[in-house]
Design an enzyme around this catalytic site. Sequence first.
Site, PDB file in Angstrom:
ATOM      1  N   SER A   7       0.970  -1.185   0.033  1.00  0.00           N
ATOM      2  CA  SER A   7       0.017   0.033  -0.108  1.00  0.00           C
ATOM      3  C   SER A   7       0.769   1.174  -0.159  1.00  0.00           C
ATOM      4  CB  SER A   7      -0.646   0.127   1.341  1.00  0.00           C
ATOM      5  OG  SER A   7      -1.462   1.178   1.217  1.00  0.00           O
ATOM      6  N   HIS A  32      -0.846  -0.946  -4.497  1.00  0.00           N
ATOM      7  CA  HIS A  32      -2.262  -0.664  -4.091  1.00  0.00           C
ATOM      8  C   HIS A  32      -2.376   0.894  -3.764  1.00  0.00           C
ATOM      9  CE1 HIS A  32      -6.091  -1.622  -1.974  1.00  0.00           C
ATOM     10  NE2 HIS A  32      -5.857  -0.659  -1.243  1.00  0.00           N
ATOM     11  N   ASP A  34      -4.626   3.898  -2.340  1.00  0.00           N
ATOM     12  CA  ASP A  34      -5.891   4.325  -1.479  1.00  0.00           C
ATOM     13  C   ASP A  34      -6.118   5.567  -2.094  1.00  0.00           C
ATOM     14  OD1 ASP A  34      -6.413   2.009  -0.053  1.00  0.00           O
ATOM     15  OD2 ASP A  34      -4.295   2.542   0.857  1.00  0.00           O
ATOM     16  N   MET A  36      -8.799   8.687  -1.137  1.00  0.00           N
ATOM     17  CA  MET A  36      -9.703   8.860  -0.051  1.00  0.00           C
ATOM     18  C   MET A  36     -10.212  10.429  -0.146  1.00  0.00           C
ATOM     19  SD  MET A  36      -7.911   7.277   3.301  1.00  0.00           S
ATOM     20  CE  MET A  36      -6.922   5.904   3.143  1.00  0.00           C
ATOM     21  N   HIS A  65      -7.888   1.911  -4.858  1.00  0.00           N
ATOM     22  CA  HIS A  65      -9.070   1.486  -3.933  1.00  0.00           C
ATOM     23  C   HIS A  65      -9.769   2.917  -3.576  1.00  0.00           C
ATOM     24  CE1 HIS A  65     -10.077   0.636   0.497  1.00  0.00           C
ATOM     25  NE2 HIS A  65     -11.269   0.698  -0.251  1.00  0.00           N
ATOM     26  N   MET A  67     -11.996   4.994  -1.823  1.00  0.00           N
ATOM     27  CA  MET A  67     -12.680   5.330  -0.618  1.00  0.00           C
ATOM     28  C   MET A  67     -13.233   6.787  -0.692  1.00  0.00           C
ATOM     29  SD  MET A  67     -10.133   3.593   2.156  1.00  0.00           S
ATOM     30  CE  MET A  67      -8.906   4.026   1.098  1.00  0.00           C
ATOM     31  N   MET A 136     -12.226  -5.228   3.568  1.00  0.00           N
ATOM     32  CA  MET A 136     -11.629  -4.677   4.700  1.00  0.00           C
ATOM     33  C   MET A 136     -11.453  -5.444   6.008  1.00  0.00           C
ATOM     34  SD  MET A 136     -10.438  -2.202   2.906  1.00  0.00           S
ATOM     35  CE  MET A 136      -9.759  -1.343   4.323  1.00  0.00           C
ATOM     36  N   ASP A 174      -7.412  -6.279   3.050  1.00  0.00           N
ATOM     37  CA  ASP A 174      -6.584  -5.208   3.175  1.00  0.00           C
ATOM     38  C   ASP A 174      -6.690  -4.416   4.808  1.00  0.00           C
ATOM     39  OD1 ASP A 174      -5.209  -2.669   3.416  1.00  0.00           O
ATOM     40  OD2 ASP A 174      -6.587  -1.710   1.855  1.00  0.00           O
TER      41      ASP A 174
END
Length: 220
Positions: A7, A32, A34, A36, A65, A67, A136, A174
């Site tokens: 990540s 990975h 993230d 957000m 990913h 979010m 998750m 994750d």
Amino acid sequence: MFEIAPSLLSADFTRLEGEIEAVRAGGASVLHVDVMDGQFVPNITIGLPVVKSIRKATDMTIDTHLMIVEPGHYAAKFAEAGADMVSVHIEADRHLHRTLCSIRDAGAKPGVAINPATPLILLEEALPYADFVLLMSVNPGFGGQSFIPTSVQKLKRLRQMIDDRGLPTRIEIDGGIDADNIRTIVESGAEIIVAGSAVFGGGEPEAAVKNLIEKGTVWV
């Protein structure tokens, strides 16, 4: 076999290209990322420009990913920016089927992410349209959290749900995964293991990835 997906949320962004090369040298095959927005989760991270830059820096699989609220507005754009895998949260998308199809049409593999307290039954209708499920094992929003122990049983139930339907859907997990619990997680059915602090926290990401692969491998 399983894959390690470091990540990048936990990486040193002042030397990101070097961090990417280090995890690749260690045996990682997926990056990975993230994303957000400060609304779906209480944190703000990176967006489309960074994904585009990462795509220029490596040919590794980029796993994005999302979010964010209203992920259907952005999911295909991340695929167009260079992401190979794009997951959206079932809790955030009121038109999940449409979003998953838009990701596939844009050339990426669509995935569904699901929070720890969200029941697996909500995935039932979406599974045929998803190439992977991102389970998750912490509440999303921050790195460095501890693994939620009940996630192991949830992982096993998800593996059974997919197998019972004869689907090729892969399982990604994750949150809080390290050398101490990776073997249990792999044996319970996970195929893509996201790790942030366990890879970048010690300052030697190449060695950390190698250690995770060694600890998670079941020798027969």
